[in-house]
Design a protein around this motif. Structure first.
Motif, short mmCIF file in Angstrom:
data_model
loop_
_atom_site.label_atom_id
_atom_site.label_comp_id
_atom_site.label_asym_id
_atom_site.label_seq_id
_atom_site.Cartn_x
_atom_site.Cartn_y
_atom_site.Cartn_z
N UNK A 40 0.88 -1.16 0.00
CA UNK A 40 0.00 0.00 0.00
C UNK A 40 0.93 1.22 0.00
N UNK A 41 0.96 1.93 -1.11
CA UNK A 41 1.87 3.06 -1.30
C UNK A 41 1.47 4.24 -0.41
N UNK A 42 2.36 4.64 0.50
CA UNK A 42 2.07 5.75 1.41
C UNK A 42 1.93 7.08 0.66
N UNK A 43 2.49 7.18 -0.55
CA UNK A 43 2.36 8.41 -1.33
C UNK A 43 0.95 8.64 -1.85
N UNK A 44 0.06 7.67 -1.65
CA UNK A 44 -1.34 7.84 -2.09
C UNK A 44 -2.11 8.75 -1.13
N UNK A 45 -1.48 9.20 -0.06
CA UNK A 45 -2.12 10.14 0.86
C UNK A 45 -3.38 9.57 1.49
N UNK A 46 -4.52 10.21 1.23
CA UNK A 46 -5.79 9.73 1.78
C UNK A 46 -6.10 8.32 1.28
N UNK A 47 -5.69 8.01 0.08
CA UNK A 47 -5.88 6.65 -0.46
C UNK A 47 -5.17 5.62 0.40
N UNK A 48 -3.98 5.98 0.91
CA UNK A 48 -3.25 5.09 1.81
C UNK A 48 -4.07 4.85 3.07
N UNK A 74 4.26 5.68 8.21
CA UNK A 74 3.11 4.78 8.06
C UNK A 74 2.71 4.20 9.41
N UNK A 75 3.69 3.78 10.21
CA UNK A 75 3.40 3.24 11.54
C UNK A 75 2.71 4.30 12.40
N UNK A 76 3.18 5.54 12.33
CA UNK A 76 2.58 6.62 13.12
C UNK A 76 1.13 6.84 12.71
N UNK A 77 0.87 6.86 11.41
CA UNK A 77 -0.50 7.04 10.91
C UNK A 77 -1.37 5.86 11.37
N UNK A 78 -0.85 4.65 11.21
CA UNK A 78 -1.62 3.47 11.60
C UNK A 78 -1.94 3.48 13.10
#
Length: 102
Positions: A40-48, A74-78
């Protein structure tokens, strides 16, 4: 949580319900990836975020990118959206000594 290459691999091997998450771009993934990784590409922003929201939050996620910076993000967002067990691979795929697939 950031883990060294050895810590990450050892914890991955000893964790039930482990999911490997590759947050690199499609072009990077095409150069090689850790077997069984979900991309899952983190550069997709909201899509990620939308894609990550579909994942089972009770599982343990082992996250990596090229160098370890994007996977730390990504870990922080998750973690912010309710994932309790995320592990970032320090040094990322560039320093990975384990098995890879092309």
């Amino acid at each position: 949580m950031d883990l060294s290459q050895n810590e990450w691999a050892e914890k991955l091997n000893n964790t039930e319900n482990a999911v490997i998450l590759d947050v690199r771009t499609e072009d990077e993934v095409n150069e090689g990836f850790i077997p069984n990784a979900k991309n899952i590409d983190i550069h997709k922003g909201q899509g990620f975020i939308d894609d990550v929201e579909t994942l089972d939050k009770t599982k343990t996620y082992f996250v990596y990118c090229r160098s370890g910076a994007r996977s730390a993000q990504a870990c922080a967002v998750m973690n912010q959206i309710g994932f309790k067990n995320t592990y970032n691979l320090l040094g990322g795929f560039m320093e990975w000594k384990g098995k890879t697939t092309v």
